[in-house]
Design a protein around this motif. Structure first.
Motif, PDB file in Angstrom:
ATOM      1  N   THR A 184       0.829  -1.207   0.000  1.00 34.39           N
ATOM      2  CA  THR A 184       0.000   0.000   0.000  1.00 34.39           C
ATOM      3  C   THR A 184       0.864   1.257   0.000  1.00 34.39           C
ATOM      4  N   ILE A 185       2.053   1.187   0.610  1.00 32.14           N
ATOM      5  CA  ILE A 185       2.960   2.342   0.589  1.00 32.14           C
ATOM      6  C   ILE A 185       3.425   2.613  -0.836  1.00 32.14           C
ATOM      7  N   ARG A 186       3.787   1.544  -1.544  1.00 31.95           N
ATOM      8  CA  ARG A 186       4.248   1.712  -2.925  1.00 31.95           C
ATOM      9  C   ARG A 186       3.133   2.198  -3.847  1.00 31.95           C
ATOM     10  N   ARG A 187       1.894   1.858  -3.510  1.00 29.59           N
ATOM     11  CA  ARG A 187       0.757   2.331  -4.312  1.00 29.59           C
ATOM     12  C   ARG A 187       0.411   3.780  -4.010  1.00 29.59           C
ATOM     13  N   GLY A 188       0.957   4.323  -2.940  1.00 28.35           N
ATOM     14  CA  GLY A 188       0.690   5.700  -2.574  1.00 28.35           C
ATOM     15  C   GLY A 188      -0.534   5.887  -1.715  1.00 28.35           C
ATOM     16  N   THR A 189      -1.146   4.793  -1.255  1.00 28.82           N
ATOM     17  CA  THR A 189      -2.343   4.910  -0.420  1.00 28.82           C
ATOM     18  C   THR A 189      -2.013   5.010   1.061  1.00 28.82           C
ATOM     19  N   GLN A 190      -0.766   4.734   1.427  1.00 32.14           N
ATOM     20  CA  GLN A 190      -0.290   4.917   2.793  1.00 32.14           C
ATOM     21  C   GLN A 190       1.028   5.680   2.741  1.00 32.14           C
ATOM     22  N   PRO A 191       1.304   6.530   3.751  1.00 32.31           N
ATOM     23  CA  PRO A 191       2.556   7.294   3.732  1.00 32.31           C
ATOM     24  C   PRO A 191       3.776   6.381   3.934  1.00 32.31           C
ATOM     25  N   ASP A 192       4.897   6.791   3.361  1.00 28.76           N
ATOM     26  CA  ASP A 192       6.152   6.069   3.508  1.00 28.76           C
ATOM     27  C   ASP A 192       6.811   6.534   4.805  1.00 28.76           C
ATOM     28  N   PRO A 193       6.858   5.698   5.860  1.00 29.87           N
ATOM     29  CA  PRO A 193       7.333   6.165   7.170  1.00 29.87           C
ATOM     30  C   PRO A 193       8.830   6.474   7.169  1.00 29.87           C
ATOM     31  N   ASP A 194       9.218   7.401   8.019  1.00 30.07           N
ATOM     32  CA  ASP A 194      10.628   7.734   8.187  1.00 30.07           C
ATOM     33  C   ASP A 194      11.356   6.607   8.913  1.00 30.07           C
ATOM     34  N   VAL A 195      12.605   6.416   8.557  1.00 28.11           N
ATOM     35  CA  VAL A 195      13.483   5.466   9.237  1.00 28.11           C
ATOM     36  C   VAL A 195      14.626   6.259   9.855  1.00 28.11           C
ATOM     37  N   TYR A 196      15.004   5.899  11.091  1.00 24.96           N
ATOM     38  CA  TYR A 196      16.004   6.649  11.833  1.00 24.96           C
ATOM     39  C   TYR A 196      17.217   5.769  12.151  1.00 24.96           C
ATOM     40  N   PRO A 197      18.372   6.398  12.385  1.00 30.69           N
ATOM     41  CA  PRO A 197      19.537   5.615  12.829  1.00 30.69           C
ATOM     42  C   PRO A 197      19.211   4.806  14.080  1.00 30.69           C
ATOM     43  N   GLY A 198      19.660   3.570  14.089  1.00 33.99           N
ATOM     44  CA  GLY A 198      19.362   2.675  15.206  1.00 33.99           C
ATOM     45  C   GLY A 198      18.162   1.790  14.992  1.00 33.99           C
ATOM     46  N   ASP A 199      17.342   2.085  13.975  1.00 29.88           N
ATOM     47  CA  ASP A 199      16.165   1.255  13.679  1.00 29.88           C
ATOM     48  C   ASP A 199      16.590  -0.117  13.143  1.00 29.88           C
ATOM     49  N   THR A 200      15.733  -1.106  13.386  1.00 30.28           N
ATOM     50  CA  THR A 200      15.875  -2.427  12.787  1.00 30.28           C
ATOM     51  C   THR A 200      14.618  -2.732  11.991  1.00 30.28           C
ATOM     52  N   ILE A 201      14.791  -3.059  10.716  1.00 25.27           N
ATOM     53  CA  ILE A 201      13.665  -3.370   9.829  1.00 25.27           C
ATOM     54  C   ILE A 201      13.699  -4.847   9.504  1.00 25.27           C
ATOM     55  N   VAL A 202      12.577  -5.521   9.709  1.00 28.09           N
ATOM     56  CA  VAL A 202      12.481  -6.958   9.431  1.00 28.09           C
ATOM     57  C   VAL A 202      11.326  -7.189   8.458  1.00 28.09           C
ATOM     58  N   VAL A 203      11.644  -7.789   7.312  1.00 32.07           N
ATOM     59  CA  VAL A 203      10.632  -8.122   6.308  1.00 32.07           C
ATOM     60  C   VAL A 203      10.177  -9.553   6.538  1.00 32.07           C
TER      61      VAL A 203
END
Length: 232
Positions: free
Chosen positions: A188-207
């Protein structure tokens, strides 16, 4: 109907069910659309003196007096070493900047110059990195240079892999002294229907990865498909 044809039809039906299962839905225990999932706590600042020990992915500025060809910024790699002309790889983790400077002076003095004068300063700390894990093509730790969003962070890891569930991507960060997490739907983010959230130093992203897709692939790889489908 022969036994082989019965087995083949059963497998085909099973694969169809696997493919149609909700393996790419949201779900999970991590909440979506978290309204208070803002910026993380500010990193603790340590004085850069002999009490600070260098870490992997730190960047140091090395100045060799009157030798501009050696005076550059150097990255300490994930193995804990930095590579410098003439002297090659140098162990750089767990020591202070002044200790690293003494090591470089010793190595240069062994073969290349007499009584070199070396100064080492910390230019960028490893705290300005994000970690990307899970079903991406290149998991790892990546430096944060400027503003960064979730889609951009996934791109740093070369995108999601074939087993990824892009509807379920989690960001972990520390807010108010507590480790918190929020889930996001990459589709939904890629479709533009949801905002693309900011990522900050120290964050961990898990797909998230699709266990159903993995099971389907394992099943396909383990069966003598050529002989089975010829029997249909």
């Amino acid at each position: 109907m022969t036994w082989n044809r019965l087995v083949a039809r059963t497998i085909a039906i099973g694969l169809a069910l696997l493919a149609s299962a909700c393996a790419t839905s949201r779900g999970g225990d991590i909440p979506y659309n978290v309204h208070n999932f803002g910026a993380p706590d500010a990193p603790k600042i340590a004085a850069v003196d002999d009490t600070y020990k260098l870490a992997p992915l730190d960047t140091v500025s090395v100045t060799v007096f009157q030798v501009p060809d050696l005076s550059h910024d150097y990255l300490i790699d994930q193995s804990g070493r930095m590579t410098m002309p003439l002297i090659g790889r140098v162990d750089a983790v767990g020591v202070s900047t002044s200790q690293l400077g003494k090591t470089i002076e010793t190595r240069l003095n062994e073969k290349y110059m007499r009584n070199p004068n070396v100064t080492v300063a910390l230019k960028d700390s490893a705290s300005r990195v994000v970690t990307v894990d899970g079903s991406v093509r290149q998991p790892g730790i990546f430096p944060v240079v400027g503003p960064l969003t979730l889609v951009q962070t996934i791109a740093l890891a070369k995108g999601t892999d074939e087993l990824a569930n892009p509807h379920r991507v989690a960001i972990f960060r520390t807010i108010g002294g507590k480790r918190m997490a929020a889930a996001f739907d990459l589709v939904t983010i890629r479709r533009g229907t949801q905002p693309d959230p900011d990522v900050y130093p120290g964050d961990t992203i898990v797909v998230d990865g699709s266990g159903v897709k993995k099971a389907q692939r394992t099943l396909l790889q383990s069966l003598p498909l050529a002989s089975i489908f010829m029997a249909l």
